[in-house]
Design an enzyme around this catalytic site. Structure first.
Site, short mmCIF file in Angstrom:
data_model
loop_
_atom_site.label_atom_id
_atom_site.label_comp_id
_atom_site.label_asym_id
_atom_site.label_seq_id
_atom_site.Cartn_x
_atom_site.Cartn_y
_atom_site.Cartn_z
N ASP A 5 1.07 -1.22 0.09
CA ASP A 5 -0.02 0.08 0.13
C ASP A 5 0.82 1.05 -0.06
OD1 ASP A 5 -1.75 2.13 0.74
OD2 ASP A 5 -2.34 1.31 2.43
N ILE A 6 0.80 2.02 -1.02
CA ILE A 6 1.73 3.09 -1.30
C ILE A 6 1.48 4.26 0.05
CG2 ILE A 6 0.44 4.49 -2.84
CD1 ILE A 6 3.01 4.88 -4.53
N ASN A 55 -7.26 12.04 -11.16
CA ASN A 55 -7.99 12.48 -12.53
C ASN A 55 -7.73 13.90 -12.69
OD1 ASN A 55 -10.01 13.97 -10.89
ND2 ASN A 55 -10.42 11.86 -10.24
N GLY A 70 -9.80 4.22 -6.14
CA GLY A 70 -8.46 3.38 -5.99
C GLY A 70 -7.30 4.17 -5.45
N VAL A 71 -6.16 4.17 -5.97
CA VAL A 71 -4.94 4.70 -5.12
C VAL A 71 -5.32 6.33 -4.65
CG1 VAL A 71 -3.56 5.37 -7.07
CG2 VAL A 71 -2.55 4.72 -4.90
N ASP A 72 -6.03 6.99 -5.48
CA ASP A 72 -6.08 8.30 -5.11
C ASP A 72 -7.23 8.42 -3.99
OD1 ASP A 72 -6.62 11.18 -5.65
OD2 ASP A 72 -7.93 10.99 -7.35
N VAL A 102 -8.73 1.56 -12.93
CA VAL A 102 -10.03 1.74 -13.72
C VAL A 102 -9.85 2.42 -15.00
CG1 VAL A 102 -11.40 2.12 -11.42
CG2 VAL A 102 -10.58 4.18 -12.56
N1 AR6 Z 1 -1.25 1.74 -2.91
C1 AR6 Z 1 -0.53 1.07 -4.24
N2 AR6 Z 1 -1.37 1.00 -5.36
C2 AR6 Z 1 -2.85 0.81 -5.15
C3 AR6 Z 1 -3.42 1.35 -3.97
C4 AR6 Z 1 -2.69 1.74 -2.85
N3 AR6 Z 1 -2.94 2.01 -1.74
N4 AR6 Z 1 -4.84 1.24 -4.10
C5 AR6 Z 1 -4.99 0.94 -5.35
N5 AR6 Z 1 -3.80 0.69 -5.94
P1 AR6 Z 1 -6.24 3.24 -9.92
P2 AR6 Z 1 -5.87 4.57 -12.62
C6 AR6 Z 1 -3.40 0.40 -7.23
O1 AR6 Z 1 -7.73 2.87 -10.31
O2 AR6 Z 1 -5.98 3.54 -13.26
C7 AR6 Z 1 -9.40 7.08 -9.47
O3 AR6 Z 1 -10.62 7.24 -9.16
C8 AR6 Z 1 -4.57 -0.62 -8.41
O4 AR6 Z 1 -4.42 -1.71 -7.77
O5 AR6 Z 1 -6.06 3.83 -8.57
O6 AR6 Z 1 -4.76 5.58 -13.04
C9 AR6 Z 1 -8.80 8.40 -9.89
O7 AR6 Z 1 -9.50 9.66 -9.13
C10 AR6 Z 1 -3.94 -0.11 -9.70
O8 AR6 Z 1 -2.96 -1.29 -10.11
O9 AR6 Z 1 -5.96 4.40 -10.85
C11 AR6 Z 1 -8.84 8.47 -11.45
O10 AR6 Z 1 -10.43 8.68 -11.66
C12 AR6 Z 1 -3.30 1.19 -9.61
O11 AR6 Z 1 -3.20 1.42 -8.18
C13 AR6 Z 1 -8.90 7.08 -11.86
O12 AR6 Z 1 -8.96 6.39 -10.65
C14 AR6 Z 1 -4.08 2.26 -10.31
O13 AR6 Z 1 -5.28 2.04 -10.22
C15 AR6 Z 1 -7.33 6.71 -12.14
O14 AR6 Z 1 -7.30 5.43 -12.51
#
Ligand code: AR6
Length: 204
Positions: free
Chosen positions: A39-40, A56, A64-66, A157
């Site tokens: 978890d980052i 975004n 997600g990570v955001d 996503v």
């Molecule tokens: N630590 C590390 N990686 C993570 C964590 C975490 N805590 N949580 C999720 N991931 P995503 P995107 C991974 O969807 O595709 C948001 O709603 C996850 O498993 O977070 O760039 C934004 O607001 C995946 O492998 O980002 C944008 O609208 C990776 O992080 C949109 O999602 C990226 O997944 C951005 O989409």
């Protein structure tokens, strides 16, 4: 031999909470790339450091990570993001660009927010994804950041295929092979972690 021994000692003395699981690669004689699962928002290291957020264009949080980064950093992060000027209505960080804020409650110095491409919507997603990584690294360098940790931008996503994303991520970090003490990838899923490791063995 002594030279290498020194480097290895230096790298192992920089402690991260997640380091037990990390795979290390050399970018140059003075710079390491580390790949780990986790978890980052928990990532920390001694030194000026930044984690990258896969945001975004509005920069006001999301899933997600955001979402995880905003929850862990606290409401001040949202306020800092809101104060980034809009370049057009609702857009603070256009796709492929990057912005920097403090990290507030997170155990790092800064958060670098970037917006990766949506794989099935954007033309030339490979150009935009490379631009995201490159702009994060440029901004980190300009801010004298020594340690940077990335998630897998666009691999949630936004639907980017993992292998192609890994090749772009790793080859772009390689362009900055003397600029940071360490660049980390902190990957949430087993699957993406395996793909990143395989690609790193191939490219580094
Ligand atoms: N630590 C590390 N990686 C993570 C964590 C975490 N805590 N949580 C999720 N991931 P995503 P995107 C991974 O969807 O595709 C948001 O709603 C996850 O498993 O977070 O760039 C934004 O607001 C995946 O492998 O980002 C944008 O609208 C990776 O992080 C949109 O999602 C990226 O997944 C951005 O989409």
């Amino acid at each position: 031999f002594n030279f290498h021994k020194t480097l290895i000692t230096n790298f192992s003395s920089s402690s991260t909470r997640l380091s037990h699981n990390s795979h290390n690669f050399f970018l140059s004689s003075s710079s390491a790339l580390k790949i780990q699962k986790g978890d980052i928002t928990q990532w920390s290291i001694d030194g000026t450091s930044a984690i990258v957020n896969a945001a975004n264009e509005g920069m006001l949080g999301g899933g997600g990570v955001d979402g995880a980064i905003h929850r862990a950093a606290g409401r001040e992060l949202l306020a800092a993001c809101r104060s980034v000027p809009e370049v057009r209505p609702g857009v603070r960080c256009p796709t492929g660009e990057a912005k920097i804020t403090p990290a507030f409650k997170l155990p790092v110095s800064h958060v670098i927010h970037t917006v990766g491409p949506i794989y099935n919507i954007h033309d030339h997603p490979e150009v935009l994804l490379r631009s995201s990584y490159r702009n994060c690294l440029r901004l980190a360098k300009e801010n004298n950041i020594q340690y940077v940790a990335f998630p897998a931008i666009s691999c949630g996503v936004f639907g980017y295929p993992f292998e192609e994303a890994a090749a772009i991520a790793l080859s772009t970090v390689k362009e900055f092979s003397t600029d940071f003490k360490e660049v980390h990838f902190v990957l949430f899923s087993d699957n993406i972690y395996e793909v990143w490791l395989e690609k790193a063995s191939e490219l580094l």
